[in-house]
Design an enzyme around this catalytic site. Structure first.
Site, PDB file in Angstrom:
ATOM      1  N   ILE A 156      36.227 -15.917  17.854  1.00 36.86           N
ATOM      2  CA  ILE A 156      35.546 -17.147  18.292  1.00 36.86           C
ATOM      3  C   ILE A 156      34.846 -17.666  16.922  1.00 36.86           C
ATOM      4  O   ILE A 156      33.591 -16.751  16.372  1.00 36.86           O
ATOM      5  CB  ILE A 156      34.624 -16.950  19.506  1.00 36.86           C
ATOM      6  CG1 ILE A 156      35.527 -16.548  20.832  1.00 36.86           C
ATOM      7  CG2 ILE A 156      34.087 -18.159  19.722  1.00 36.86           C
ATOM      8  CD1 ILE A 156      34.727 -15.801  22.062  1.00 36.86           C
ATOM      9  N   SER A 157      34.935 -18.857  16.636  1.00 39.04           N
ATOM     10  CA  SER A 157      34.105 -19.639  15.568  1.00 39.04           C
ATOM     11  C   SER A 157      33.975 -18.558  14.422  1.00 39.04           C
ATOM     12  O   SER A 157      35.119 -18.756  13.579  1.00 39.04           O
ATOM     13  CB  SER A 157      32.668 -19.504  16.020  1.00 39.04           C
ATOM     14  OG  SER A 157      31.733 -20.385  15.140  1.00 39.04           O
ATOM     15  N   SER A 158      33.083 -18.134  13.832  1.00 39.24           N
ATOM     16  CA  SER A 158      33.243 -17.243  12.466  1.00 39.24           C
ATOM     17  C   SER A 158      34.378 -16.110  12.898  1.00 39.24           C
ATOM     18  O   SER A 158      35.086 -15.952  11.852  1.00 39.24           O
ATOM     19  CB  SER A 158      31.931 -16.590  12.445  1.00 39.24           C
ATOM     20  OG  SER A 158      32.007 -15.599  11.225  1.00 39.24           O
ATOM     21  N   HIS A 297      31.986 -27.277  20.552  1.00 39.46           N
ATOM     22  CA  HIS A 297      32.320 -25.848  19.654  1.00 39.46           C
ATOM     23  C   HIS A 297      32.329 -24.698  20.437  1.00 39.46           C
ATOM     24  O   HIS A 297      33.167 -23.860  20.335  1.00 39.46           O
ATOM     25  CB  HIS A 297      31.283 -25.776  18.690  1.00 39.46           C
ATOM     26  CG  HIS A 297      31.636 -24.691  17.925  1.00 39.46           C
ATOM     27  ND1 HIS A 297      32.502 -24.615  16.778  1.00 39.46           N
ATOM     28  CD2 HIS A 297      30.727 -23.623  17.480  1.00 39.46           C
ATOM     29  CE1 HIS A 297      32.417 -23.511  16.230  1.00 39.46           C
ATOM     30  NE2 HIS A 297      31.543 -22.736  16.579  1.00 39.46           N
TER      31      HIS A 297
END
Length: 430
Positions: A156-158, A297
């Site tokens: 997730i994300s990073s 996001h």
């Protein structure tokens, strides 16, 4: 009846107790002994191998872990941790159901973000976080005799950005990945030591598919083997890693996997979702992309991991394993008249394993419509068509062939299809 010990033995008892305590407290950790960790609990593993950026490794092994289990690497977001990823996603619960092992890498640097930007991170064996994660995988494979053909990455994300990086650096390790709110491999690259790339996060970096693909291929120069499949997720209102990154990821991975950027299938499995599949129409297409309308996001929600699991093929209802790219050959010819034609198609399994229950996908030239066929069931009758085996020809042994065909109307273009995928894998066409 009681027995009173002799006096000379009494002073020995405290010494024995101290010795026993020393033995118990000095017992080696699971990592040092290279043996199984406790089941049904999150366990930190230390001394797992080369670890240049001082990552922590957390492991979840279900009670019912299978022999030669699959491995899922679940990578956390910025400010997160391995335990946070364990608590905030359902990967452990899915492991309980299906018997695979989950690795939760955890960053120790102050930002709690994974390195997806340094030159070291964007090169196979270059150092930094990917090397440490690869060591975690090696430790798990050696400890549990894990199935090296079923290793997957998700984040997730990073962690989504790291998923892109891992699949680029180690295409020979991973079978597939699922990235939730990420960016393409190499998009976050910096040379000044910064962990953040504002141009990439703002969605202003764009490349051609070939250029994006070349960035991935440069991570492991000379590699010609199978590339992992990729599933990408993104919200249209993402204000951290802007939505244009979603399209750039699609361009990159369709190029890397050698499939068309034109979707083979498109649907809306949930209201507000647009799912496109590239290179094939089934649950295990080479590339699958899910766009969430109006979502920001922080798009990850409970239940999404189960959809990634289906894409991986690790749930019991998933389709049969696919042949690897380059493991099939298709020869197609047509005989035409006025406004009609017949097509003959021969499928050859050029791989080393038997294919069971095949589906051949191809796109008919504009103006062609299938009116009847033989050797397979054809759906739909125009556009991107999937030919599904008949009951009598669903097994293709190595080097075996099967011939099928169809009759079609045409509007002037009577050519045969030029590209084919078998169970989602690109075939050589002749």
């Amino acid at each position: 009846m009681s027995i009173t010990p002799r006096r000379p033995l009494r002073p020995v008892l405290p010494a024995l107790l101290l010795l026993l305590a020393a033995v118990l407290f000095a017992a080696p950790t699971a990592s040092a002994r290279t043996e199984a960790a406790p089941t049904a609990t999150l366990t930190e593993i230390t001394d797992f191998g080369t670890n240049p950026s001082n990552l922590q490794m957390y492991l979840y092994v279900p009670d019912n872990v299978t022999a030669h289990p699959a491995v899922v690497v679940a990578v956390h977001y910025c400010t997160g941790s391995g335990p946070a990823m364990y608590n905030g996603t359902e990967w452990a619960q899915l492991a309980d159901t299906y018997g695979f092992v989950v690795i939760y890498p955890s960053v120790t640097r102050s930002s709690k973000c994974f390195d997806v930007s340094s030159p070291q991170a964007l090169k196979r064996g270059g150092g930094s976080d990917p090397v440490g994660i690869k060591s975690m995988i090696d430790w798990t494979v050696n400890t549990y005799s894990a199935d090296t053909s079923r290793i997957y990455a998700t984040g997730i994300s990073s962690g989504a950005m790291m998923t892109n990086v891992l699949l680029g650096d180690y295409p020979d390790v991973f079978a597939a990945g699922a990235a939730f709110s990420g960016v393409p491999f190499g998009c976050f690259a910096t040379t000044d030591g910064s962990e953040w790339n504002s141009a990439c996060s703002g969605g202003t970096i764009a490349h051609t598919p070939q250029e994006w693909g070349d960035l991935v291929r440069a991570a492991y120069p000379g590699y010609t083997g199978t590339r992992p499949r990729m599933q990408v997720w993104h919200g249209t209102e993402d204000d951290v890693l802007r939505y244009p990154n979603f399209g750039e990821e699609i361009k990159q991975w369709t190029n890397v996997l050698g499939v068309s950027q034109t979707p083979a299938a498109s649907d809306s499995p949930v209201s507000g979702w647009n799912r496109t599949r590239y290179g094939a129409t089934g649950d295990r297409a080479p590339v699958e992309a899910i766009s969430l309308q109006g979502v920001g996001h922080n798009l990850y929600a409970w239940g999404m991991a189960a959809r990634a699991l289906t894409f991986f093929g690790l749930d019991s209802s998933g389709p049969a394993p696919q042949p690897q790219p380059g493991a099939c050959k298709v020869t197609a010819t047509t005989n035409a008249w006025n406004t009609g034609l017949t097509a003959s198609v021969t499928i050859t399994n050029t791989g080393t394993t038997t294919i069971n229950n095949w589906q051949l996908a191809f796109t008919l030239p504009t103006g062609q419509t299938i009116t009847n066929g033989w050797g397979a069931t054809y759906t739909p009758s125009s556009g991107t068509v999937t030919a599904t085996n008949a009951t009598y020809n669903g097994t293709l042994a190595p080097n075996a062939s099967v011939s099928i065909g169809y009759q079609a109307n045409h509007g002037g273009n009577s050519a045969a299809p030029g590209a084919f995928t078998l169970n989602g894998a690109a075939c050589t066409a002749s």
